[in-house]
Every structure is written in C-alpha cells, then in structure tokens.
Design an enzyme around this catalytic site. Structure first.
Site, short mmCIF file in Angstrom:
data_model
loop_
_atom_site.label_atom_id
_atom_site.label_comp_id
_atom_site.label_asym_id
_atom_site.label_seq_id
_atom_site.Cartn_x
_atom_site.Cartn_y
_atom_site.Cartn_z
N ASP A 64 -9.53 -3.32 -5.08
CA ASP A 64 -8.89 -4.58 -4.29
C ASP A 64 -10.37 -3.86 -2.89
O ASP A 64 -9.39 -4.22 -1.71
CB ASP A 64 -7.78 -4.54 -3.67
CG ASP A 64 -6.98 -3.39 -3.05
OD1 ASP A 64 -7.40 -2.52 -3.10
OD2 ASP A 64 -5.71 -3.49 -2.97
N HIS A 106 -7.32 -6.10 -0.05
CA HIS A 106 -6.34 -4.85 -0.04
C HIS A 106 -5.95 -5.77 1.17
O HIS A 106 -4.31 -5.62 1.51
CB HIS A 106 -7.02 -3.48 -0.08
CG HIS A 106 -5.14 -2.60 0.51
ND1 HIS A 106 -5.14 -1.72 -0.53
CD2 HIS A 106 -5.23 -1.96 1.63
CE1 HIS A 106 -4.19 -1.49 0.05
NE2 HIS A 106 -3.96 -1.06 1.20
N SER A 147 0.33 -0.80 0.03
CA SER A 147 -0.48 0.20 -0.09
C SER A 147 1.24 1.41 0.18
O SER A 147 1.59 1.61 -1.09
CB SER A 147 -0.55 -0.06 1.46
OG SER A 147 -2.01 1.04 1.58
#
Length: 312
Positions: free
Chosen positions: A257, A279, A109
């Site tokens: 996601d 995610h 991320s």
C-alpha cells in the site's frame, strides 16, 4: 502504520489545510457496539491537531451510527512497547470513564502493535483487536531506511533522528500532548523486519505462522481482525499518493500500500487484503481524497456492525 520517519514528515504537514467532518446525531444504532471503540493512530500520527483529524471523518460517522468512540494519542515516534504502554494507560482511563469492562481496539499502521501490546498485557480489558494496514511482520520501507542509516554511519543517523524527533515534538505540542516522548530510532527498530519478528516472538497472538496466511481468529477470548489496501496511486489530487508511489518502490514489485506489504498486514481473521486504497486512504486521508470505489469510512462502520452482531 508503518510510517517511514524520513518519507512521511513532509506530507504530514499538508494535513494542516484539512477540515474535519461535522458531528452528527445517532441515526439508529447500526454501529452501537456493546463495548467502546478505541482508535490507535500510527507512526507520525496524532489524535487531532486543531481542526485536523487523523481519522478523517471516521469517529464522527461511527458516533452518528451509535458507537461510543475514543480517539487516543501516543508518541508519534517511539517503540511498539512504549507506545503500547501509553495506549494501555488511556484504555484504563476509558474503562473508568465509561464503566465498560472491555474495549475494541482498532489500530492503524504502527497502532496495530500498540493494540496488540495492550491485548497481551491486559487481555481481560480487550474484546477485539483490529489491525488496519498494520506492519505486523515489518515494512520493507523501514528495512530500506535502516540499511541506509547503517551504511551512512552514526553521524547521519544522529542528525536524521534529531530532525524527525523534532517533528514529533512539534506534532505533540500542536495536538496538545507536549509530554509525549519521541524516539524515531526506537520506532524504526520496531518496524523493520528484525524488530517486528522480535515483537512477534514476545507477542505472538493471532500472527500468521505462514508468510501470507491467517492467524488464530480468537486468542484468550479476544477476536482478532485485519484489513488493508494495495496500490499506491488512486487520486491525482492527493499528495500522499505521489509519496506512496515513491516509497512503494522499496517493495520491488510485491503487493503493498506504499508503506506496508499486503501479507505483512495479515493478523487474525483477514477481512480483506486488497481494498483499492493506499496506506493513507485507509484512514480517509488526505481530506477524503481517496480513489474511485474506495469507501474507508463505510468500512469502519461495517466492522462496528460486525462486532455488534456478535454481541460485542
């Protein structure tokens, strides 16, 4: 990881019930890369909080297969540049500790931007950069939060940022890093579309020129990779799946996601952009409660072997 400060603070607290996987011994060197592997967490993240690992079971598995793994900690909420400088100092320490000239950076991320920053500032220290679910062109969730904040006005924004910063400070204390500064507005500004575009202008290495293409696989001798999942709901026992179903609405039907769009996650050589994971599943959260057919731990192990076979 693009993590929305508003959407993720509550689910994050659920991590406190998790237990890490046990350490294991080397079983043959499948993941034994030439250079150490450095893991960089995303927004709202940490290295370890008591028994809770951000990278649930992943470092242990890599070590079991021979890798030298280092889990880093930067501000849970801050700008890409501040987090990047924090990661840079830790990479310097890891090089001194191990004697290695270079490292492999794997960022989840918002950790993608941290890793890219280090590679841009000190390319001689980096062998590869891998972005996992990285918001390399921003996040529609961050855009929605920015729009809401702009509409609601400065008073709302001040209150919200104070709350989120407080959560970040608590995380920092509980994970043993009370010195880390928190700036949720700086993080939000980095991860909305405009902020990501500005970062890409200044640090363009391996960013695709087209909306959903691939970037240069090698820049200044550094190999760039990326992968991501799509879909939000895979496991009814995982509370994050419900949260991702909600945040995924911000993308208005575009593949995502839950926090990052499929195409935004592209960087360098795209290994895969449609894993059956949301995610959080790409870091084996929550407590390994991922969907059928998902194998996040094995995905990191395979990537380490890929780097090993390249002599890296």
């Amino acid at each position: 990881m693009t993590r929305s400060p508003l959407m993720l603070t509550a689910p994050l607290l659920a991590l406190a019930v998790l237990a890490p996987q046990a350490q294991a011994t080397d079983t043959g060197g499948y993941a034994r890369t030439r250079y150490p592997i450095v893991l960089a967490h995303g927004m709202a993240g940490f290295d370890q909080m008591g028994p809770v690992q951000y990278w649930h079971g992943i470092p242990d598995d890599l070590r079991k297969h021979g890798a030298d793994v280092h889990v880093t900690a930067v501000s849970a909420f801050n700008s890409s540049e501040v987090r990047g400088e924090q990661l840079l100092r830790q990479v310097e320490q890891i090089r001194a500790l191990t004697g290695a000239k270079k490292v492999h950076l794997i960022g989840h991320s918002h950790g993608s931007q941290s890793s890219r920053y280090v590679a841009a500032v000190r390319p001689d220290w980096v062998a590869s950069v891998t972005a996992v679910s990285g918001p390399n062109k921003g996040s529609d969730v961050a855009d929605l939060i920015q729009q809401t904040s702009d509409t609601a006005g400065p008073q709302f924004t001040t209150v919200l940022s104070s709350v989120v910063n407080g959560v970040g400070k608590l995380e920092a204390i509980l994970s043993g890093h009370p010195e880390l500064p928190q700036n949720s507005l700086g993080g939000l500004a980095s991860l909305n579309s405009a902020g990501a575009a500005d970062f890409n202008r200044r640090f363009p290495a391996a960013v695709p020129a087209s909306d959903c293409g691939e970037g240069a696989p090698v820049v200044q001798g550094i190999r760039y990779y990326s992968w991501t999942g799509i879909g939000q709901f895979y496991n009814p026992l995982n509370p994050f799946d419900y949260a991702m179903t909600l945040t995924g609405l911000a993308f208005k039907g575009k593949p995502n996601d839950g926090l990052v769009g499929q195409c935004s996650a592209h960087l360098g050589r795209v290994l895969r952009n449609n894993y059956p994971m949301n995610h959080f599943h790409t870091v084996n959260q929550l407590a390994g409660l991922v969907g059928w057919g998902a194998a996040p731990v094995a995905t990191y192990r395979t990537h380490a072997n890929r780097l090993k076979l390249l002599g890296l």
